[in-house]
Motif scaffolding. Structure first.
Motif, PDB file in Angstrom:
ATOM      1  N   ALA A 463      -0.091  18.390  -1.318  1.00 14.55           N
ATOM      2  CA  ALA A 463       0.180  17.597  -2.123  1.00 14.55           C
ATOM      3  C   ALA A 463      -0.594  18.046  -3.427  1.00 14.55           C
ATOM      4  N   ASN A 464      -0.370  17.877  -4.809  1.00 19.10           N
ATOM      5  CA  ASN A 464      -1.083  18.383  -5.937  1.00 19.10           C
ATOM      6  C   ASN A 464      -2.398  17.223  -6.131  1.00 19.10           C
ATOM      7  N   PRO A 465      -3.481  17.741  -5.837  1.00 16.69           N
ATOM      8  CA  PRO A 465      -4.586  16.791  -5.949  1.00 16.69           C
ATOM      9  C   PRO A 465      -4.793  16.171  -7.552  1.00 16.69           C
ATOM     10  N   GLY A 466      -4.418  16.760  -8.409  1.00 22.03           N
ATOM     11  CA  GLY A 466      -4.422  16.288  -9.670  1.00 22.03           C
ATOM     12  C   GLY A 466      -3.634  14.917  -9.955  1.00 22.03           C
ATOM     13  N   ILE A 467      -2.474  15.131  -9.590  1.00 21.51           N
ATOM     14  CA  ILE A 467      -1.444  14.107  -9.831  1.00 21.51           C
ATOM     15  C   ILE A 467      -1.648  13.037  -8.869  1.00 21.51           C
ATOM     16  N   VAL A 468      -2.092  13.249  -7.610  1.00 20.91           N
ATOM     17  CA  VAL A 468      -2.391  12.158  -6.572  1.00 20.91           C
ATOM     18  C   VAL A 468      -3.550  11.504  -7.163  1.00 20.91           C
ATOM     19  N   THR A 469      -4.665  11.949  -7.703  1.00 18.44           N
ATOM     20  CA  THR A 469      -5.629  11.379  -8.196  1.00 18.44           C
ATOM     21  C   THR A 469      -5.221  10.411  -9.256  1.00 18.44           C
ATOM     22  N   LYS A 470      -4.540  10.789 -10.158  1.00 17.55           N
ATOM     23  CA  LYS A 470      -4.082   9.789 -11.246  1.00 17.55           C
ATOM     24  C   LYS A 470      -3.268   8.928 -10.718  1.00 17.55           C
ATOM     25  N   MET A 471      -2.173   8.825  -9.660  1.00 22.60           N
ATOM     26  CA  MET A 471      -1.542   7.987  -9.287  1.00 22.60           C
ATOM     27  C   MET A 471      -2.224   6.899  -8.482  1.00 22.60           C
ATOM     28  N   ILE A 472      -3.264   7.503  -7.681  1.00 27.07           N
ATOM     29  CA  ILE A 472      -4.137   6.251  -6.745  1.00 27.07           C
ATOM     30  C   ILE A 472      -4.722   5.524  -7.932  1.00 27.07           C
ATOM     31  N   GLN A 473      -5.458   6.079  -9.063  1.00 25.02           N
ATOM     32  CA  GLN A 473      -6.101   5.457 -10.038  1.00 25.02           C
ATOM     33  C   GLN A 473      -5.350   4.205 -10.747  1.00 25.02           C
ATOM     34  N   GLU A 474      -4.023   4.685 -10.955  1.00 28.39           N
ATOM     35  CA  GLU A 474      -3.273   3.819 -11.835  1.00 28.39           C
ATOM     36  C   GLU A 474      -2.727   2.634 -10.917  1.00 28.39           C
ATOM     37  N   LYS A 475      -2.543   2.829  -9.658  1.00 23.98           N
ATOM     38  CA  LYS A 475      -1.930   1.978  -8.808  1.00 23.98           C
ATOM     39  C   LYS A 475      -3.255   0.911  -8.533  1.00 23.98           C
ATOM     40  N   LEU A 476      -4.403   1.297  -8.357  1.00 21.75           N
ATOM     41  CA  LEU A 476      -5.420   0.588  -7.687  1.00 21.75           C
ATOM     42  C   LEU A 476      -6.242  -0.210  -8.828  1.00 21.75           C
ATOM     43  N   SER A 477      -5.948   0.225 -10.111  1.00 17.51           N
ATOM     44  CA  SER A 477      -6.712  -0.238 -11.328  1.00 17.51           C
ATOM     45  C   SER A 477      -6.345  -1.698 -11.753  1.00 17.51           C
TER      46      SER A 477
END
Length: 477
Positions: A463-477
Protein backbone atom coordinates in the motif's frame (compact mmCIF):
# COMPACT_ATOMS: atom_id res chain seq x y z
CA UNK A 1 41.88 10.86 35.24
CA UNK A 2 45.12 8.88 35.02
CA UNK A 3 48.34 10.58 36.14
CA UNK A 4 50.16 8.77 33.35
CA UNK A 5 50.56 9.52 29.68
CA UNK A 6 50.56 6.70 27.14
CA UNK A 7 53.20 6.74 24.39
CA UNK A 8 52.65 4.54 21.32
CA UNK A 9 54.71 3.96 18.20
CA UNK A 10 53.65 1.52 15.50
CA UNK A 11 55.52 -0.59 12.97
CA UNK A 12 53.23 -1.64 10.12
CA UNK A 13 54.20 -4.47 7.79
CA UNK A 14 52.32 -4.34 4.48
CA UNK A 15 52.64 -7.16 1.97
CA UNK A 16 52.89 -5.74 -1.54
CA UNK A 17 50.58 -6.93 -4.33
CA UNK A 18 53.29 -8.02 -6.74
CA UNK A 19 52.97 -11.21 -8.79
CA UNK A 20 56.45 -12.39 -7.85
CA UNK A 21 58.71 -12.20 -4.80
CA UNK A 22 61.11 -9.38 -4.04
CA UNK A 23 64.35 -11.05 -5.18
CA UNK A 24 63.24 -14.00 -7.35
CA UNK A 25 60.53 -15.03 -9.81
CA UNK A 26 58.55 -17.28 -7.43
CA UNK A 27 54.82 -16.58 -7.23
CA UNK A 28 53.40 -14.68 -4.24
CA UNK A 29 49.99 -16.39 -4.57
CA UNK A 30 48.44 -17.12 -1.17
CA UNK A 31 47.07 -20.53 -0.21
CA UNK A 32 49.33 -22.81 -2.27
CA UNK A 33 50.54 -26.16 -0.93
CA UNK A 34 53.43 -25.86 1.56
CA UNK A 35 56.78 -25.12 -0.07
CA UNK A 36 55.31 -24.94 -3.57
CA UNK A 37 56.35 -21.32 -4.25
CA UNK A 38 60.04 -21.83 -3.44
CA UNK A 39 63.29 -21.72 -5.43
CA UNK A 40 67.03 -21.74 -4.74
CA UNK A 41 67.08 -17.95 -4.20
CA UNK A 42 64.29 -17.57 -1.64
CA UNK A 43 65.25 -20.79 0.15
CA UNK A 44 68.78 -19.45 0.64
CA UNK A 45 70.85 -21.96 -1.28
CA UNK A 46 74.63 -21.20 -1.41
CA UNK A 47 75.92 -19.21 -4.37
CA UNK A 48 72.60 -17.71 -5.55
CA UNK A 49 72.22 -13.98 -6.18
CA UNK A 50 69.11 -11.87 -5.46
CA UNK A 51 67.73 -9.50 -8.14
CA UNK A 52 65.38 -6.71 -7.03
CA UNK A 53 61.79 -6.72 -8.33
CA UNK A 54 61.40 -3.16 -9.70
CA UNK A 55 57.69 -3.07 -8.78
CA UNK A 56 58.67 -3.22 -5.12
CA UNK A 57 60.68 -0.01 -5.46
CA UNK A 58 57.79 1.63 -7.32
CA UNK A 59 55.20 0.65 -4.70
CA UNK A 60 57.42 1.69 -1.78
CA UNK A 61 58.03 5.07 -3.41
CA UNK A 62 54.31 5.62 -4.05
CA UNK A 63 53.53 4.91 -0.40
CA UNK A 64 56.26 7.33 0.59
CA UNK A 65 54.81 10.07 -1.60
CA UNK A 66 51.28 9.37 -0.30
CA UNK A 67 52.48 9.73 3.31
CA UNK A 68 54.38 12.95 2.64
CA UNK A 69 57.84 11.38 2.96
CA UNK A 70 61.14 12.48 1.53
CA UNK A 71 62.16 10.01 -1.18
CA UNK A 72 65.80 8.99 -1.02
CA UNK A 73 67.02 8.59 -4.59
CA UNK A 74 69.77 6.35 -3.21
CA UNK A 75 68.97 3.63 -0.69
CA UNK A 76 70.84 0.56 0.52
CA UNK A 77 69.79 -2.99 1.35
CA UNK A 78 71.14 -4.50 4.56
CA UNK A 79 71.28 -7.89 6.19
CA UNK A 80 69.34 -8.22 9.44
CA UNK A 81 70.91 -11.20 11.18
CA UNK A 82 68.97 -13.47 13.50
CA UNK A 83 68.28 -17.19 13.77
CA UNK A 84 64.80 -18.64 13.47
CA UNK A 85 63.70 -21.89 11.77
CA UNK A 86 61.57 -20.08 9.16
CA UNK A 87 64.47 -17.84 8.07
CA UNK A 88 66.50 -20.14 5.78
CA UNK A 89 69.44 -17.79 5.09
CA UNK A 90 69.98 -16.92 8.75
CA UNK A 91 69.36 -13.25 7.87
CA UNK A 92 66.59 -11.12 6.42
CA UNK A 93 67.26 -8.67 3.59
CA UNK A 94 65.91 -5.32 4.76
CA UNK A 95 67.04 -1.68 4.86
CA UNK A 96 68.62 0.09 7.81
CA UNK A 97 70.69 3.27 7.64
CA UNK A 98 69.55 4.38 4.19
CA UNK A 99 65.86 3.48 3.67
CA UNK A 100 63.92 4.46 0.56
CA UNK A 101 61.57 6.91 2.36
CA UNK A 102 61.90 9.08 5.50
CA UNK A 103 60.38 11.96 7.47
CA UNK A 104 56.71 11.83 6.47
CA UNK A 105 53.40 12.15 8.28
CA UNK A 106 49.82 10.89 8.36
CA UNK A 107 46.90 13.02 9.56
CA UNK A 108 44.22 11.40 11.74
CA UNK A 109 41.07 12.52 13.52
CA UNK A 110 39.76 11.20 16.86
CA UNK A 111 36.72 12.67 18.63
CA UNK A 112 36.67 15.61 16.19
CA UNK A 113 40.29 16.48 17.04
CA UNK A 114 42.86 16.38 14.24
CA UNK A 115 46.38 15.21 14.87
CA UNK A 116 49.50 14.68 12.78
CA UNK A 117 51.44 11.43 13.31
CA UNK A 118 55.03 11.40 12.12
CA UNK A 119 56.32 8.65 9.84
CA UNK A 120 59.97 7.97 10.69
CA UNK A 121 60.72 5.80 7.68
CA UNK A 122 59.41 3.36 5.10
CA UNK A 123 61.75 0.60 4.00
CA UNK A 124 61.60 -2.47 1.77
CA UNK A 125 62.28 -5.96 3.06
CA UNK A 126 61.53 -9.63 2.47
CA UNK A 127 59.10 -11.63 4.57
CA UNK A 128 60.14 -14.72 6.52
CA UNK A 129 58.54 -18.16 6.20
CA UNK A 130 55.94 -19.70 8.48
CA UNK A 131 56.44 -22.21 11.28
CA UNK A 132 53.62 -24.72 11.71
CA UNK A 133 53.37 -26.54 15.05
CA UNK A 134 51.47 -29.84 15.07
CA UNK A 135 50.40 -31.31 18.39
CA UNK A 136 49.15 -34.45 16.62
CA UNK A 137 52.58 -35.14 15.13
CA UNK A 138 54.44 -33.76 18.13
CA UNK A 139 56.55 -31.87 15.60
CA UNK A 140 57.06 -28.49 13.95
CA UNK A 141 57.20 -27.84 10.22
CA UNK A 142 58.38 -24.93 8.09
CA UNK A 143 56.52 -23.57 5.04
CA UNK A 144 58.75 -21.30 2.93
CA UNK A 145 56.04 -20.10 0.51
CA UNK A 146 55.98 -16.72 2.25
CA UNK A 147 59.77 -16.40 2.36
CA UNK A 148 60.86 -13.57 0.08
CA UNK A 149 57.37 -12.09 -0.33
CA UNK A 150 57.90 -8.29 -0.59
CA UNK A 151 57.02 -6.09 2.35
CA UNK A 152 57.25 -2.46 3.20
CA UNK A 153 57.62 -1.55 6.84
CA UNK A 154 56.06 1.78 7.82
CA UNK A 155 57.55 3.00 11.10
CA UNK A 156 55.77 5.79 12.95
CA UNK A 157 57.12 8.29 15.43
CA UNK A 158 55.96 7.65 19.05
CA UNK A 159 53.27 10.32 18.59
CA UNK A 160 50.13 8.41 19.56
CA UNK A 161 48.72 8.88 23.06
CA UNK A 162 45.83 6.43 23.17
CA UNK A 163 44.66 3.13 21.73
CA UNK A 164 42.01 5.05 19.80
CA UNK A 165 44.65 7.22 18.11
CA UNK A 166 46.60 4.09 17.19
CA UNK A 167 43.53 2.53 15.56
CA UNK A 168 42.76 5.75 13.66
CA UNK A 169 46.35 5.84 12.37
CA UNK A 170 46.28 2.18 11.32
CA UNK A 171 42.96 2.59 9.51
CA UNK A 172 44.27 5.63 7.65
CA UNK A 173 47.49 3.85 6.63
CA UNK A 174 45.52 0.78 5.50
CA UNK A 175 43.12 2.98 3.53
CA UNK A 176 46.02 4.69 1.73
CA UNK A 177 47.54 1.31 0.83
CA UNK A 178 44.20 0.14 -0.57
CA UNK A 179 43.71 3.35 -2.58
CA UNK A 180 47.17 2.93 -4.09
CA UNK A 181 46.33 -0.69 -4.96
CA UNK A 182 49.67 -1.92 -3.60
CA UNK A 183 48.38 -4.07 -0.70
CA UNK A 184 45.13 -5.96 -0.19
CA UNK A 185 45.03 -5.03 3.52
CA UNK A 186 43.92 -8.52 4.59
CA UNK A 187 44.71 -8.71 8.29
CA UNK A 188 43.59 -12.33 8.73
CA UNK A 189 46.01 -13.56 6.05
CA UNK A 190 48.80 -11.36 7.43
CA UNK A 191 49.00 -8.98 4.46
CA UNK A 192 48.60 -6.07 6.88
CA UNK A 193 49.95 -6.52 10.39
CA UNK A 194 51.56 -4.36 13.02
CA UNK A 195 53.81 -4.35 16.06
CA UNK A 196 53.09 -1.79 18.77
CA UNK A 197 55.73 -0.20 21.02
CA UNK A 198 54.05 0.97 24.22
CA UNK A 199 55.29 2.84 27.28
CA UNK A 200 53.85 5.08 29.99
CA UNK A 201 55.27 8.10 31.80
CA UNK A 202 53.99 10.64 34.34
CA UNK A 203 52.43 13.69 32.69
CA UNK A 204 55.06 16.40 32.28
CA UNK A 205 58.00 14.00 32.07
CA UNK A 206 59.96 14.47 28.86
CA UNK A 207 61.87 11.22 28.70
CA UNK A 208 60.05 8.09 27.59
CA UNK A 209 59.32 5.18 29.89
CA UNK A 210 60.58 1.64 29.28
CA UNK A 211 58.68 0.19 26.35
CA UNK A 212 57.27 -3.22 25.63
CA UNK A 213 56.63 -4.39 22.08
CA UNK A 214 53.42 -6.23 21.15
CA UNK A 215 54.01 -8.45 18.11
CA UNK A 216 51.90 -9.48 15.12
CA UNK A 217 48.56 -7.96 16.03
CA UNK A 218 46.13 -8.88 13.26
CA UNK A 219 42.78 -7.21 13.85
CA UNK A 220 41.72 -3.72 14.89
CA UNK A 221 39.63 -5.16 17.74
CA UNK A 222 42.55 -7.14 19.12
CA UNK A 223 44.95 -4.22 18.72
CA UNK A 224 42.61 -1.95 20.71
CA UNK A 225 42.23 -4.49 23.51
CA UNK A 226 45.93 -5.39 23.58
CA UNK A 227 47.09 -1.77 23.85
CA UNK A 228 44.58 -0.92 26.58
CA UNK A 229 45.55 -4.00 28.60
CA UNK A 230 49.27 -3.30 28.21
CA UNK A 231 48.87 0.34 29.27
CA UNK A 232 46.96 -0.71 32.42
CA UNK A 233 49.56 -3.41 33.16
CA UNK A 234 52.45 -0.95 32.96
CA UNK A 235 50.68 1.66 35.07
CA UNK A 236 49.96 -0.98 37.75
CA UNK A 237 53.65 -1.97 37.77
CA UNK A 238 54.81 1.64 38.18
CA UNK A 239 52.22 2.33 40.87
CA UNK A 240 53.42 -0.73 42.81
CA UNK A 241 57.02 0.50 42.65
CA UNK A 242 58.08 -2.17 40.16
CA UNK A 243 59.93 -1.70 36.87
CA UNK A 244 58.60 -2.27 33.38
CA UNK A 245 60.82 -4.79 31.60
CA UNK A 246 61.87 -4.05 28.04
CA UNK A 247 60.58 -7.11 26.23
CA UNK A 248 58.51 -8.50 23.39
CA UNK A 249 55.00 -9.62 24.36
CA UNK A 250 52.17 -11.46 22.61
CA UNK A 251 48.45 -10.84 22.99
CA UNK A 252 46.48 -13.86 24.22
CA UNK A 253 43.15 -13.44 22.44
CA UNK A 254 41.29 -15.99 24.57
CA UNK A 255 42.36 -14.47 27.89
CA UNK A 256 42.52 -10.85 26.71
CA UNK A 257 45.98 -10.33 28.19
CA UNK A 258 49.54 -9.75 26.98
CA UNK A 259 52.18 -12.33 27.86
CA UNK A 260 55.98 -12.23 27.84
CA UNK A 261 57.57 -13.79 24.75
CA UNK A 262 61.27 -12.82 24.88
CA UNK A 263 63.62 -9.96 25.67
CA UNK A 264 63.28 -6.98 23.32
CA UNK A 265 66.00 -6.76 20.70
CA UNK A 266 67.75 -3.53 19.79
CA UNK A 267 69.23 -2.67 16.37
CA UNK A 268 72.74 -3.76 17.43
CA UNK A 269 71.40 -7.24 18.28
CA UNK A 270 70.73 -7.81 14.59
CA UNK A 271 74.29 -6.88 13.50
CA UNK A 272 73.10 -4.95 10.43
CA UNK A 273 75.53 -4.48 7.56
CA UNK A 274 75.08 -3.63 3.85
CA UNK A 275 74.19 -6.68 1.77
CA UNK A 276 77.23 -7.43 -0.43
CA UNK A 277 75.07 -9.20 -3.03
CA UNK A 278 72.92 -6.12 -3.74
CA UNK A 279 74.21 -2.83 -5.12
CA UNK A 280 72.66 0.40 -3.78
CA UNK A 281 69.28 1.22 -5.33
CA UNK A 282 69.46 4.47 -7.31
CA UNK A 283 66.18 5.97 -8.51
CA UNK A 284 65.91 8.33 -11.46
CA UNK A 285 64.05 11.55 -10.61
CA UNK A 286 61.95 11.05 -13.75
CA UNK A 287 60.68 7.73 -12.37
CA UNK A 288 59.65 9.34 -9.10
CA UNK A 289 57.78 12.12 -10.94
CA UNK A 290 56.05 9.54 -13.13
CA UNK A 291 54.97 7.48 -10.11
CA UNK A 292 53.74 10.62 -8.37
CA UNK A 293 51.59 11.50 -11.39
CA UNK A 294 49.97 8.05 -11.21
CA UNK A 295 48.72 8.47 -7.64
CA UNK A 296 44.91 8.50 -7.26
CA UNK A 297 42.97 10.99 -5.16
CA UNK A 298 43.82 9.82 -1.63
CA UNK A 299 41.30 9.02 1.15
CA UNK A 300 41.58 12.25 3.15
CA UNK A 301 41.37 14.45 0.03
CA UNK A 302 38.37 12.48 -1.23
CA UNK A 303 36.72 12.67 2.20
CA UNK A 304 37.01 16.45 2.31
CA UNK A 305 35.79 16.80 -1.27
CA UNK A 306 32.74 14.61 -0.63
CA UNK A 307 31.82 16.72 2.42
CA UNK A 308 31.88 19.88 0.30
CA UNK A 309 30.60 18.59 -3.04
CA UNK A 310 27.87 16.28 -1.73
CA UNK A 311 27.30 17.95 1.68
CA UNK A 312 28.00 14.69 3.49
CA UNK A 313 28.33 14.53 7.26
CA UNK A 314 31.80 13.81 8.62
CA UNK A 315 30.80 10.31 9.73
CA UNK A 316 29.21 9.34 6.41
CA UNK A 317 32.11 10.73 4.39
CA UNK A 318 34.60 8.76 6.49
CA UNK A 319 32.64 5.51 6.08
CA UNK A 320 32.24 5.89 2.33
CA UNK A 321 35.81 6.91 1.55
CA UNK A 322 37.63 4.36 3.73
CA UNK A 323 37.44 1.88 0.84
CA UNK A 324 38.22 3.16 -2.65
CA UNK A 325 35.75 0.76 -4.32
CA UNK A 326 32.92 2.03 -2.10
CA UNK A 327 33.82 5.67 -2.77
CA UNK A 328 33.87 5.07 -6.54
CA UNK A 329 30.57 3.14 -6.36
CA UNK A 330 28.96 5.99 -4.41
CA UNK A 331 30.13 8.66 -6.81
CA UNK A 332 28.95 6.69 -9.86
CA UNK A 333 25.53 6.17 -8.23
CA UNK A 334 25.20 9.90 -7.46
CA UNK A 335 26.05 10.70 -11.08
CA UNK A 336 23.39 8.27 -12.37
CA UNK A 337 20.71 9.42 -9.90
CA UNK A 338 18.84 12.67 -10.43
CA UNK A 339 17.84 13.10 -6.79
CA UNK A 340 19.70 14.14 -3.66
CA UNK A 341 23.14 12.72 -2.90
CA UNK A 342 21.93 12.26 0.70
CA UNK A 343 19.54 9.51 -0.44
CA UNK A 344 22.36 7.65 -2.17
CA UNK A 345 24.42 8.07 1.01
CA UNK A 346 21.67 6.52 3.15
CA UNK A 347 21.43 3.46 0.91
CA UNK A 348 25.19 2.99 0.56
CA UNK A 349 25.80 3.33 4.31
CA UNK A 350 22.64 1.58 5.48
CA UNK A 351 22.29 -1.21 2.92
CA UNK A 352 25.36 -1.66 0.70
CA UNK A 353 28.10 -1.58 3.35
CA UNK A 354 26.35 -4.08 5.69
CA UNK A 355 25.73 -6.41 2.72
CA UNK A 356 29.39 -6.23 1.60
CA UNK A 357 30.54 -6.87 5.17
CA UNK A 358 28.22 -9.86 5.54
CA UNK A 359 29.29 -11.56 2.32
CA UNK A 360 32.93 -10.39 2.66
CA UNK A 361 32.84 -8.68 -0.71
CA UNK A 362 33.96 -5.39 -2.18
CA UNK A 363 31.45 -2.93 -3.57
CA UNK A 364 32.81 -3.49 -7.06
CA UNK A 365 31.87 -7.20 -6.80
CA UNK A 366 28.20 -6.49 -6.05
CA UNK A 367 25.99 -7.26 -9.06
CA UNK A 368 23.72 -4.29 -8.34
CA UNK A 369 25.62 -1.67 -10.33
CA UNK A 370 25.64 2.02 -9.31
CA UNK A 371 23.28 2.72 -12.23
CA UNK A 372 20.86 0.04 -11.04
CA UNK A 373 20.96 1.41 -7.50
CA UNK A 374 19.97 4.78 -8.97
CA UNK A 375 17.12 3.06 -10.83
CA UNK A 376 15.95 1.43 -7.57
CA UNK A 377 15.91 4.80 -5.80
CA UNK A 378 13.91 6.27 -8.67
CA UNK A 379 11.28 3.52 -8.23
CA UNK A 380 10.99 4.55 -4.58
CA UNK A 381 10.83 8.26 -5.44
CA UNK A 382 8.05 7.91 -8.01
CA UNK A 383 5.95 5.73 -5.71
CA UNK A 384 6.27 2.52 -7.72
CA UNK A 385 7.53 0.74 -4.58
CA UNK A 386 7.79 1.70 -0.93
CA UNK A 387 11.07 2.24 0.89
CA UNK A 388 10.40 -0.98 2.84
CA UNK A 389 9.99 -3.06 -0.31
CA UNK A 390 13.08 -1.42 -1.79
CA UNK A 391 15.12 -2.51 1.22
CA UNK A 392 13.53 -5.96 1.23
CA UNK A 393 14.61 -6.65 -2.35
CA UNK A 394 18.02 -4.96 -2.08
CA UNK A 395 19.89 -8.14 -1.18
CA UNK A 396 18.29 -10.10 -4.05
CA UNK A 397 19.26 -7.38 -6.51
CA UNK A 398 22.84 -7.35 -5.19
CA UNK A 399 23.09 -11.10 -5.75
CA UNK A 400 21.21 -11.33 -9.06
CA UNK A 401 22.03 -8.05 -10.79
CA UNK A 402 18.46 -7.92 -12.15
CA UNK A 403 17.04 -4.68 -13.50
CA UNK A 404 15.03 -3.23 -10.54
CA UNK A 405 11.97 -2.25 -12.63
CA UNK A 406 11.76 -5.67 -14.29
CA UNK A 407 12.28 -7.44 -10.95
CA UNK A 408 9.47 -5.44 -9.30
CA UNK A 409 7.13 -6.16 -12.21
CA UNK A 410 7.94 -9.88 -12.30
CA UNK A 411 7.39 -10.27 -8.55
CA UNK A 412 4.20 -8.15 -8.52
CA UNK A 413 5.68 -5.78 -5.95
CA UNK A 414 4.46 -2.49 -7.41
CA UNK A 415 2.98 -0.24 -4.77
CA UNK A 416 -0.83 -0.08 -4.58
CA UNK A 417 -2.07 3.45 -5.28
CA UNK A 418 -5.58 2.63 -6.46
CA UNK A 419 -7.81 4.69 -4.14
CA UNK A 420 -10.72 2.26 -4.39
CA UNK A 421 -8.70 -0.78 -3.27
CA UNK A 422 -6.97 1.14 -0.52
CA UNK A 423 -10.18 2.68 0.80
CA UNK A 424 -11.73 -0.80 1.12
CA UNK A 425 -8.75 -1.94 3.17
CA UNK A 426 -8.85 1.15 5.41
CA UNK A 427 -12.61 0.66 6.00
CA UNK A 428 -12.01 -2.98 6.94
CA UNK A 429 -9.28 -2.08 9.44
CA UNK A 430 -11.49 0.59 11.03
CA UNK A 431 -14.42 -1.84 11.26
CA UNK A 432 -12.29 -4.59 12.80
CA UNK A 433 -10.78 -2.37 15.53
CA UNK A 434 -13.53 -0.28 17.17
CA UNK A 435 -11.76 0.12 20.53
CA UNK A 436 -8.63 1.48 18.85
CA UNK A 437 -10.80 3.85 16.79
CA UNK A 438 -12.39 5.25 19.96
CA UNK A 439 -8.99 5.63 21.63
CA UNK A 440 -7.63 7.45 18.56
CA UNK A 441 -10.59 9.83 18.54
CA UNK A 442 -10.02 10.34 22.25
CA UNK A 443 -6.54 11.72 21.60
CA UNK A 444 -4.21 8.71 21.32
CA UNK A 445 -2.76 9.83 17.99
CA UNK A 446 0.12 7.35 18.29
CA UNK A 447 -2.36 4.68 17.20
CA UNK A 448 -1.91 5.97 13.65
CA UNK A 449 1.06 3.58 13.34
CA UNK A 450 -1.20 0.72 14.45
CA UNK A 451 -3.74 1.43 11.69
CA UNK A 452 -0.96 1.84 9.13
CA UNK A 453 0.49 -1.50 10.17
CA UNK A 454 -2.86 -3.24 9.76
CA UNK A 455 -3.36 -1.81 6.26
CA UNK A 456 0.17 -2.78 5.29
CA UNK A 457 -0.49 -6.31 6.53
CA UNK A 458 -3.62 -6.58 4.38
CA UNK A 459 -1.79 -5.20 1.34
CA UNK A 460 1.31 -7.36 1.98
CA UNK A 461 3.38 -4.22 2.33
CA UNK A 462 2.39 -2.77 -1.03
CA UNK A 463 0.00 0.00 0.00
CA UNK A 464 1.13 3.55 -0.77
CA UNK A 465 1.78 4.91 2.74
CA UNK A 466 1.10 8.54 1.79
CA UNK A 467 -2.35 7.80 0.42
CA UNK A 468 -3.23 5.44 3.31
CA UNK A 469 -2.18 7.99 5.95
CA UNK A 470 -4.39 10.66 4.37
CA UNK A 471 -7.37 8.27 4.16
CA UNK A 472 -7.09 7.19 7.81
CA UNK A 473 -6.84 10.79 8.99
CA UNK A 474 -9.90 11.83 6.95
CA UNK A 475 -12.03 8.89 8.12
CA UNK A 476 -11.15 9.26 11.80
CA UNK A 477 -11.14 13.04 12.06
Amino acid sequence: MSRYETVIGLEVHAQLKTKTKIFCSCSTEFGKDPNENVCAVCSGMPGVLPVLNEKVAEYATKMGIATNCEINLKSVFARKNYFYPDLPKGYQISQFELPICEHGHVDIEVDDEKKRIGVTRIHMEEDAGKSIHSAADNASFVDLNRTGVPLIEIVSEPDMRSAEEAIAYLKEVRSVLLYLGICDGNMEEGSFRCDANISVRPYGQEEFGTRAELKNLNSFKHILKAIKYEVDRQIDLVEDGEKVVQETRLFNVDKGITQSMRGKEEAHDYRYFPDPDLVPLVLDEAWVKQWQSELPELPRDKRERFMVEYTLADYDAALITTDRTVAEYFEAAVKAYNGEAKKVTNWVVGELLPFCHEVESEACDVKLSPEKLAALLTLVDDGTISVKIGKDIFRDLCESGDDPAEYVKAKGLAQMSDSGELEAMVDQVIADNPSEVEAFKGGKKKLMSFFMGQVMRLSKGQANPGIVTKMIQEKLS
